[in-house]
Design an enzyme around this catalytic site. Structure first.
Site, PDB file in Angstrom:
ATOM      1  N   LEU A  24      34.790  38.674  33.049  1.00 35.00           N
ATOM      2  CA  LEU A  24      35.581  39.435  34.110  1.00 35.00           C
ATOM      3  C   LEU A  24      34.405  40.336  34.772  1.00 35.00           C
ATOM      4  O   LEU A  24      33.935  41.024  33.662  1.00 35.00           O
ATOM      5  CB  LEU A  24      36.822  40.043  33.704  1.00 35.00           C
ATOM      6  N   GLU A  31      45.438  47.232  35.848  1.00 33.67           N
ATOM      7  CA  GLU A  31      45.453  45.539  36.205  1.00 33.67           C
ATOM      8  C   GLU A  31      45.838  44.692  35.168  1.00 33.67           C
ATOM      9  O   GLU A  31      46.477  43.858  35.318  1.00 33.67           O
ATOM     10  CB  GLU A  31      44.115  45.245  37.186  1.00 33.67           C
TER      11      GLU A  31
END
Length: 182
Positions: A24, A31
């Site tokens: 990521l 989140e």
């Protein structure tokens, strides 16, 4: 009896990027906690949700978090024939995985969690009901992208996981969105 839902869940930045070099591009703890909550929460404590991912997505999960806890981990691969350690199921394609999880009495709901090609297949599949998409209002270098989807087929809506509010973490603004198939 409630019917199982098939949903996608992803986070993408302004250019629809979802990953860079197998990881990521951002670190947003709240989140990520949202992802965990959505994919883990069940109404029936005797069941768990299934998370379906491609081999590269599985390998991108840091080993200390693999398998994803309290979920049935399903890996898709056309290249490996042995189930990876910690994974519950290995299938050659998405449709096989969906059919198996839909028939599995221990599965409450099914979440597609990546990567790019698996998302593309799932969006086109009539079984897919929802897209949980965190829209990150920032630019990141990415080499994997969330596919475009027809917003006439998937309409933005809200539920208990999603509100109209924008969140901010580490100076990065993002919005939790839900698109439901009409």
């Amino acid at each position: 009896m409630a019917t199982k839902e098939v949903s996608l869940i992803a986070a993408s930045c302004r250019n629809n990027g979802i990953g860079f070099k197998g990881t990521l591009p951002w670190r947003l703890k709240r989140e990520m906690a949202y992802f965990t909550k959505v994919t883990s929460e069940v109404r029936d404590d005797s069941k768990r949700n299934a998370v379906i991912m491609g081999r590269k997505t599985w390998q991108a999960i840091p080993s200390k978090y693999r398998p994803l806890a309290n979920r049935i981990n399903v890996v898709l691969s056309k290249t490996i024939t042995q189930k990876p350690d910690g994974c519950d199921f290995l299938f050659a394609d998405l449709q096989q995985a969906l059919n198996s999880m839909l028939e599995n009495e221990h599965v409450e709901n099914i979440f597609i969690i990546g990567g790019e090609q698996i998302y593309r297949e799932a969006i086109a599949n009539d079984l897919c009901r929802n897209i949980f998409l965190t829209r990150i209002d920032a630019d990141y270098e990415c080499d994997a992208f969330f596919p475009q989807f027809d917003e006439n087929i998937y309409k933005q809506t809200q539920n208990t996981f999603v509100s109209a509010d924008t969140d901010e973490e580490n100076g990065v603004k993002y919005k939790l969105c839900l698109y439901a198939r009409k």
